[in-house]
Design an enzyme around this catalytic site. Structure first.
Site, PDB file in Angstrom:
ATOM      1  N   ASP A 112       7.384   3.039   3.769  1.00 53.60           N
ATOM      2  CA  ASP A 112       8.005   2.283   3.997  1.00 53.60           C
ATOM      3  C   ASP A 112       7.365   1.531   2.644  1.00 53.60           C
ATOM      4  OD1 ASP A 112       5.046   1.953   5.367  1.00 53.60           O
ATOM      5  OD2 ASP A 112       6.211   0.519   6.336  1.00 53.60           O
ATOM      6  N   HIS A 135       9.069  -0.283   8.614  1.00 49.48           N
ATOM      7  CA  HIS A 135       8.162  -1.550   9.031  1.00 49.48           C
ATOM      8  C   HIS A 135       8.170  -2.347   8.227  1.00 49.48           C
ATOM      9  CE1 HIS A 135       6.006   0.558  11.729  1.00 49.48           C
ATOM     10  NE2 HIS A 135       5.418   1.372  11.901  1.00 49.48           N
ATOM     11  N   ASP A 136       8.269  -2.501   6.904  1.00 56.04           N
ATOM     12  CA  ASP A 136       8.062  -3.247   5.522  1.00 56.04           C
ATOM     13  C   ASP A 136       9.280  -3.699   4.892  1.00 56.04           C
ATOM     14  OD1 ASP A 136       4.704  -2.575   5.607  1.00 56.04           O
ATOM     15  OD2 ASP A 136       5.060  -0.993   3.853  1.00 56.04           O
ATOM     16  N   ASP A 195       0.707  -1.277   0.158  1.00 60.26           N
ATOM     17  CA  ASP A 195       0.064   0.161  -0.129  1.00 60.26           C
ATOM     18  C   ASP A 195       1.211   1.183   0.136  1.00 60.26           C
ATOM     19  OD1 ASP A 195       0.831  -0.836   2.725  1.00 60.26           O
ATOM     20  OD2 ASP A 195      -1.063   0.155   3.181  1.00 60.26           O
ATOM     21  N   ASN A 223      -0.275   0.015  17.417  1.00 59.75           N
ATOM     22  CA  ASN A 223      -0.665   1.490  16.552  1.00 59.75           C
ATOM     23  C   ASN A 223      -1.669   2.111  16.202  1.00 59.75           C
ATOM     24  OD1 ASN A 223      -0.474   0.172  14.153  1.00 59.75           O
ATOM     25  ND2 ASN A 223       1.298   1.198  13.454  1.00 59.75           N
TER      26      ASN A 223
HETATM   27  O1  RIB Z   1       1.260  -0.494  11.047  1.00 62.89           O
HETATM   28  C1  RIB Z   1       2.686  -0.221   9.622  1.00 62.89           C
HETATM   29  C2  RIB Z   1       2.253  -0.826   9.092  1.00 62.89           C
HETATM   30  O2  RIB Z   1       1.062   0.026   8.459  1.00 62.89           O
HETATM   31  C3  RIB Z   1       2.875  -0.607   7.672  1.00 62.89           C
HETATM   32  O3  RIB Z   1       2.618  -2.182   6.316  1.00 62.89           O
HETATM   33  C4  RIB Z   1       2.885   0.773   7.348  1.00 62.89           C
HETATM   34  O4  RIB Z   1       3.286   1.398   5.124  1.00 62.89           O
HETATM   35  C5  RIB Z   1       1.424   0.500   6.895  1.00 62.89           C
HETATM   36  O5  RIB Z   1       0.589   0.329   6.056  1.00 62.89           O
HETATM   37 CA    CA Z   2       2.471  -1.021   3.540  1.00 61.12          CA
END
Ligand code: RIB
Ligand code: CA
Length: 334
Positions: free
Chosen positions: A14, A256-257, A10, A172
């Site tokens: 990241d 993260h990704d 998406d 989060n």
């Molecule tokens: O919570 C982090 C995730 O949410 C990551 O994949 C960021 O790109 C968002 O999609």
């Molecule tokens: Ca993502």
């Protein structure tokens, strides 16, 4: 031999770093990218993915996917509830900064996605695959959930599924959930229980293996397009973390990704990977929570859940990838 990989994104800041890493790693053959809504509507995440591939000078096919969850948002209350969430505003030099901007800061492209929807692509590609493929979904799991619902046999050609999502002690989106899983809990539960090897890269790990401003300097010294572009995206993320979500290491961000892709390149980047039973909360408080069975008499173990990551190894992996970029594209900094 490089591993065949499909990323489901998406895009997103990241996600964009993860895509650069996957395109540039000699250990990965990126066969396709599927797109999904999440950080932005799917029109934007698809366009961002296409313009990034254009900038990197690669011809990876992009399959556009779902623009909402399988079932969750059929209920109006959720839409209103989410619209009313309070988000801190972050201002820099008089302008509002976002964790994920609507358009990546690179030239627009006239490239288009393939005709086949992402969920259909999974079924078609995996049913005909002659070697196993690793899937890295780093957005809501809707596309893969739909594919597994109509063709559960596709797991036969899946090497492993490396999910960015969930959190045990760190969340989060809600007090109990992480964004990707919160967006489509039913799809996440289908993937959790599908029978393939599932590796979870949750916030517990991504908030440990962070990128700092010093790491961004190191990226910029490499000087390629990918290095400068990812430095820019990481710096924006660091700014956003500093404003609203400070981490243990000052001036750092979770990317993260990209940690999921790093795991596929070098699994030792995840340093505390536990074999556990994971399931996803599907209603009320706890909806979208990744629930880990901690009991001695646990339900059957169905996944691997990461609790820690090696941030130095992560940065080295990224640098190795960025050095390989030959693109002449430019970052359009605002
Ligand atoms: O919570 C982090 C995730 O949410 C990551 O994949 C960021 O790109 C968002 O999609
Ligand atoms: Ca993502």
């Amino acid at each position: 031999m490089p591993r065949k990989v499909i990323l489901d994104v998406d895009t997103g800041s990241d996600d964009a770093v993860a895509l650069c890493e996957a395109v540039l790693s000699p250990d990965i053959e990126l066969v396709a990218a599927c797109t999904v809504w999440g950080n932005q509507p799917v029109e934007n995440t698809t366009d961002n993915t296409l313009r990034l591939f254009d900038a990197l000078g690669v011809d990876v096919p992009v399959y556009k996917g779902a623009n909402t969850a399988m079932t969750k948002y059929l209920c109006h209350d959720y839409v209103e509830f989410n619209a009313n969430k309070i988000r801190p505003k972050a201002m820099k030099d008089g302008k509002e900064v976002h964790m994920h901007s609507a358009h990546l800061p690179i030239a627009p492209t006239d490239r288009k996605p393939e005709d086949m929807p992402a969920a259909c692509f999974y079924v078609d590609y995996l049913r005909h695959a002659t070697e196993k493929v690793t899937l890295i979904p780093v957005g809501p799991l809707t596309n893969l959930g739909l594919a597994l619902r109509i063709a559960p046999d596709i797991i036969e050609n899946i090497e492993e599924i490396v999910i960015m999502g969930g959190g045990s002690k760190v969340t989060n989106a809600d007090p109990w959930s992480e964004a990707n899983i919160m967006h489509d809990p039913e799809a996440a539960q289908i993937v959790a229980e599908c029978g393939a090897r599932v590796v979870w890269v949750p916030l517990d790990a991504t908030h440990k293996a962070v990128i700092t401003l010093d790491d961004c300097k190191r990226f910029r010294e490499i000087g390629t397009f990918a290095a400068n572009f990812c430095a820019y995206e990481c710096e924006q993320r660091i700014f956003m973390h500093d404003v609203g979500q400070p981490l243990d290491i000052p001036h750092s961000a979770a990317v993260h990704d990209a940690l999921c892709v790093a795991y596929v390149i070098d699994p030792t980047v995840l340093t505390d990977l536990r074999h556990v039973h994971v399931e996803v909360g599907l209603s009320g408080y706890g909806e979208g929570q990744t629930i880990i069975d901690q009991r001695a008499y646990t339900r059957p173990k169905n996944g691997w859940f990461a609790y820690d990551g090696d941030r130095f190894k992560f940065v080295d992996i990224l640098c190795d990838c960025f050095k390989r970029d030959k693109s002449t594209a430019k970052v359009i900094e605002e």
